[in-house]
Design a protein around this motif. Structure first.
Motif, short mmCIF file in Angstrom:
data_model
loop_
_atom_site.label_atom_id
_atom_site.label_comp_id
_atom_site.label_asym_id
_atom_site.label_seq_id
_atom_site.Cartn_x
_atom_site.Cartn_y
_atom_site.Cartn_z
N ILE A 139 0.69 -1.25 -0.08
CA ILE A 139 0.12 0.08 -0.02
C ILE A 139 0.79 1.47 -0.05
CG2 ILE A 139 -1.52 1.36 1.29
CD1 ILE A 139 -2.92 -1.41 2.33
N TYR A 140 0.64 2.17 -1.00
CA TYR A 140 1.46 3.28 -1.13
C TYR A 140 0.66 4.33 -1.52
CZ TYR A 140 5.53 5.87 -3.03
OH TYR A 140 6.47 6.87 -3.54
N LEU A 141 -0.14 4.96 -0.48
CA LEU A 141 -1.09 5.80 -0.35
C LEU A 141 -0.84 7.16 0.60
CD1 LEU A 141 -4.07 3.55 -0.06
CD2 LEU A 141 -3.45 4.97 -2.01
N PRO A 142 -1.43 8.27 0.06
CA PRO A 142 -1.41 9.47 0.80
C PRO A 142 -2.17 9.16 1.95
CG PRO A 142 -2.58 9.98 -1.20
CD PRO A 142 -2.14 8.81 -1.21
N ILE A 164 3.85 1.17 2.32
CA ILE A 164 5.05 1.85 2.35
C ILE A 164 4.92 3.30 2.42
CG2 ILE A 164 6.85 2.28 0.76
CD1 ILE A 164 6.00 -0.76 -0.54
N PHE A 165 5.68 4.02 3.05
CA PHE A 165 5.36 5.59 3.30
C PHE A 165 5.77 6.18 2.12
CE2 PHE A 165 7.66 9.64 4.44
CZ PHE A 165 6.48 10.43 4.91
N GLY A 166 4.75 7.20 1.82
CA GLY A 166 4.74 7.89 0.45
C GLY A 166 5.98 8.83 0.24
N GLY A 167 6.80 8.90 0.92
CA GLY A 167 8.16 9.54 0.81
C GLY A 167 9.02 8.69 0.35
N PHE A 168 9.03 7.26 0.26
CA PHE A 168 9.84 6.50 -0.15
C PHE A 168 10.18 6.49 -1.67
CE2 PHE A 168 9.97 4.48 4.11
CZ PHE A 168 11.06 4.56 4.67
N SER A 172 13.18 1.87 -3.01
CA SER A 172 12.63 1.38 -1.80
C SER A 172 11.36 0.60 -1.96
CB SER A 172 12.66 2.53 -0.87
OG SER A 172 13.65 3.32 -0.69
N ILE A 173 10.51 1.12 -2.98
CA ILE A 173 9.43 0.30 -2.94
C ILE A 173 9.60 -0.96 -3.71
CG2 ILE A 173 6.93 0.12 -4.59
CD1 ILE A 173 7.13 3.35 -4.55
N PRO A 260 -0.78 -13.80 10.30
CA PRO A 260 -0.17 -12.46 10.15
C PRO A 260 -1.20 -11.32 9.67
CG PRO A 260 0.87 -14.35 8.77
CD PRO A 260 -0.44 -14.95 9.54
N LEU A 261 -0.89 -10.34 10.23
CA LEU A 261 -1.68 -9.22 9.94
C LEU A 261 -0.95 -8.03 9.17
CD1 LEU A 261 -4.29 -7.43 10.55
CD2 LEU A 261 -3.11 -6.64 12.51
N PHE A 262 0.43 -7.87 9.40
CA PHE A 262 1.13 -6.96 8.37
C PHE A 262 2.58 -6.98 8.42
CE2 PHE A 262 0.48 -4.44 12.29
CZ PHE A 262 1.46 -3.71 12.43
N ILE A 263 3.20 -6.66 7.35
CA ILE A 263 4.81 -6.49 7.57
C ILE A 263 5.03 -5.03 7.51
CG2 ILE A 263 6.95 -7.00 6.61
CD1 ILE A 263 5.45 -9.18 4.85
N LEU A 264 5.97 -4.47 8.27
CA LEU A 264 6.30 -3.07 8.36
C LEU A 264 7.66 -3.03 8.11
CD1 LEU A 264 5.45 -0.01 8.08
CD2 LEU A 264 5.30 -0.06 10.40
N TYR A 265 8.38 -2.46 7.00
CA TYR A 265 9.74 -2.53 6.94
C TYR A 265 10.25 -1.11 7.77
CZ TYR A 265 9.51 -5.92 3.50
OH TYR A 265 9.28 -7.19 2.98
#
Ligand code: WTA
Length: 660
Positions: A139-142, A164-168, A172-173, A260-265
């Motif tokens: 997910i790459y959203l504002p 994935i934070f929108g500033g990456f 990185s994506i 599993p619910l989520f992965i966060l890098y």
């Protein structure tokens, strides 16, 4: 850092909660005793009380295969159902879930009934695109409602999100998509930032166009920025078109508590970001418990605003899962704090009568710089509680926050936790704890932490050392995606005591001090992780980006003190011999700053890059970052006796004074 410690040690101001606040507080002092006498039983009770289990659990903690924990393992639940349908079924469908405010001033209100309906449709869209339980979705959203809707829709069907934070950057994506083998990316054409549309879909296109096969079958695109984008037929789908034809009914199926619910890098000490894995039942229990008790939540009347982006753990736990599990009403804001004017945040607080406000010290310090006249221009009288997270808050910023934003009366909760811990671990409880500016203070009920020497002995009150969590906790990370060895090495090997009953302790990577009362004062990271504006960055990751540029031979990166952002990225580079005369240090600086921005993202761009001819190394070839930090912070350079070549620091200083 030493000056920081000194000023903390001399901080003696104390702020007791008002008797009125205490009388009405959610948490009462007896909770500590109850939790301490049987932590597992305590968490089991919290879980039963705060969540609805489709199949109740009978086993609370399974630590047999430590450090791989299982909580509530024979229970089954649906996380999204707990955040949505459950509240509608209980008659709260009309309660506002989100007051959303776009940066340019457009707004939307979503009740729990609205949010539930949207998530059901989105879950059907995902299923129609072939997403099944266990599949990964990037997910790459504002910061728009669709970000929350997407996360919950993924959770609802038992798939796993990786936000994935929108500033990456595109790189990185791509590395995150590849590491998790994501089948779908959800993005937007663009989002509003600093008064203009910042494109997102083009970055996803670039990421997927990079060399090599990837696992992505579809890209689902929310229309927000209305900026021009390219379209790959067959692969790309408009969100609004899919949602318009989606089935409206969707029954949430229950999954195992450890599903599993989520992965966060997140950044670690090596170049490659780690995919931190969180699961369902334990994570939701602790986020709901901490959200309710730390923020003293009265769901019927409070308006909660956590300013974090959903691209970070704070957004996961205190914009999405904790608050929604508790049926809270929240503000969700798309943009930056100062667009279109410097009082934007305070205007939002006034407009929605925010009563609980949770943000990062770096934001507070930047408001301090502009001065109190900006917030003083707005009615902030709705605020009754303030929170801080992401980095140590210096006492001056703490006092300003309380006086200017909290009218001199609002209690402040300084919450220490990490992507890995999933939820708040150390914080005052408002209404109970007498606050000390600059100290995160006490472990949550049911959580046990300690401060140890490097050798593993408790330092005791009045001393500093390394922060550890001594017992497993419900929202703890369950691993690093695809890398169990790294999980053990990074967090559990340092304080492994074979033979002890509680042999595995979690090493957090933070330095801390216990004061005479046993309260905890966080002192910053002890490893090669930097904290810039509350965001974690790895020195190794930025170094490897710098050396990947053809003009660079060697690079060293340090986090130097910065009055506003806490730390700032400062790099030292040696250029390749044939490049030394090809560009001026200023040119090299410009080239390399944009290179890091492109490779990792603008947040990683060094504040300064010094071109040097040598780097200080020990005889075994290890770069002595401590000495470089001295240079970057303009201090006298410390002990250089362990350097292989003791003249190096002199050469560096001479060179810098010649060039800066
Ligand atoms: C730092 C953010 C001092 C700490 C939730 C930790 C803090 C890292 C605090 C985790 C605090 C977070 N006081 N330091 N209240 N909160 N930190 O994973 O160094 O983005 O290890 O999680 O932030 O950052 P992360």
């Amino acid at each position: 850092m030493s000056t920081n410690i000194d000023s903390l040690q001399h901080e003696t101001r104390r702020f007791a909660p008002s008797s009125e606040f205490s009388a009405n507080a959610v948490a009462t002092a007896e909770i500590y005793g109850r939790a301490a006498s049987d932590p597992e039983e305590f968490w089991a009770n919290q879980s039963r009380e705060l969540l609805q289990w489709e199949k109740p659990f009978t086993r609370t903690l399974d630590w047999d295969n430590a450090p791989f924990a299982k909580w509530f393992s024979d229970g089954r639940l649906n996380v999204a159902y707990n955040c949505l349908d459950r509240h509608v079924d209980a008659g709260h469908g009309d309660r506002v879930a989100f007051h959303w405010e776009g940066e340019p001033g457009d707004s939307r209100t979503l009740t729990y009934a609205d949010l539930t309906a949207e998530v059901k449709k989105a879950a059907n869209v995902l299923t129609s695109l072939g997403i099944r339980s266990g599949d990964r979705v990037a997910i790459y959203l504002p910061m728009i409602p669709e970000a929350v809707i997407s996360m919950l829709a993924v959770a609802r069907i038992g798939a796993v999100h990786s936000v994935i934070f929108g500033g990456f950057s595109a790189d990185s994506i791509r590395s995150r998509v590849d590491d998790a083998n994501a089948r779908l990316v959800i993005t937007a054409d663009g989002g509003w930032r600093k008064g203009k549309v910042s494109p997102l879909k083009p970055t996803v296109d670039d990421a997927l166009a990079k060399e090599g096969d990837h696992s992505v079958q579809n890209v689902l695109v929310v229309r927000r920025g209305e900026n021009a984008i390219e379209w790959t037929e067959g692969r790309d789908r408009w969100w609004h078109e899919e949602m318009a034809t989606a089935e409206t009914e969707h029954t949430a199926e229950a999954f195992d508590a450890e599903h599993p619910l989520f992965i966060l890098y997140t950044s670690g000490t090596t170049g490659k970001p780690k995919g931190i894995l969180h699961t369902s039942g334990g994570y939701l229990t602790q986020t709901a418990f901490t959200h309710k008790n730390v923020f003293d939540l009265k769901a019927e009347t409070d308006v909660f605003w956590c300013t974090a982006d959903v691209g970070w753990i704070t957004g996961h736990s205190y914009v999405v899962y904790g608050p929604l599990a508790n049926g809270a009403t929240q503000v969700l804001y798309e943009g930056t704090p100062d667009a279109p004017h410097p009082g934007r945040w305070w205007e939002v607080i006034e407009k929605y009568k925010v009563s609980i406000f949770y943000t990062a010290p770096t934001a507070i310090r930047s408001f301090m710089k502009t001065g109190r006249s900006v917030p003083d221009g707005f009615d902030l009288s709705s605020i009754r509680l303030l929170g801080s997270v992401g980095e140590p808050i210096n006492p001056e910023a703490w006092i300003w926050y309380r006086d200017v934003i909290g009218a001199g009366t609002a209690p402040i909760v300084d919450t220490w936790w990490q992507t890995e811990t999933g939820a708040i671990m150390v914080s005052a409880l408002p209404g109970i704890t007498t606050a000390k500016p600059g100290s995160a203070q006490v472990a949550m009920p049911g959580i046990t932490v300690d401060v140890l020497t490097d050798g593993g002995a408790p330092v005791g009150n009045g001393s500093g050392g390394l922060l550890v969590v001594t017992k497993p906790w419900p929202s703890m990370l369950r691993g690093i995606w695809g890398d169990p060895e790294r999980f053990i090495e990074t967090y559990w090997d340092k304080f492994d005591q074979p033979g002890a009953t509680n042999r595995r302790m979690y090493f957090a990577g933070d330095g801390a001090r216990l004061d005479e009362d046993g309260d905890i004062w966080l002192l910053g990271r002890v490893d090669d992780v930097m904290n810039v504006s509350g965001h974690r960055l790895s020195t190794a990751e930025i170094e490897s980006s710098l050396v990947s540029h053809p003009i660079v031979a060697e690079a060293a990166v340090v986090g130097a003190h910065d009055d506003t952002t806490g730390q700032a990225v400062v790099a030292f580079v040696i250029l390749r011999a044939d490049q030394e005369d090809a560009q001026t240090p200023e040119e090299a600086n410009g080239i390399l700053r944009s290179h890091v921005s492109e490779q990792i993202g603008a947040i990683a761009r060094p504040r300064q890059i010094f071109v040097v001819s040598e780097l200080p190394k020990t005889r075994s070839g290890k770069i002595m970052r401590r000495l470089l930090r001295d240079v970057a912070e303009g201090r006298e350079v410390g002990d250089t006796t362990t350097l292989a070549d003791t003249s190096v620091m002199q050469i560096i200083s001479d060179k810098l004074h010649g060039t800066t």
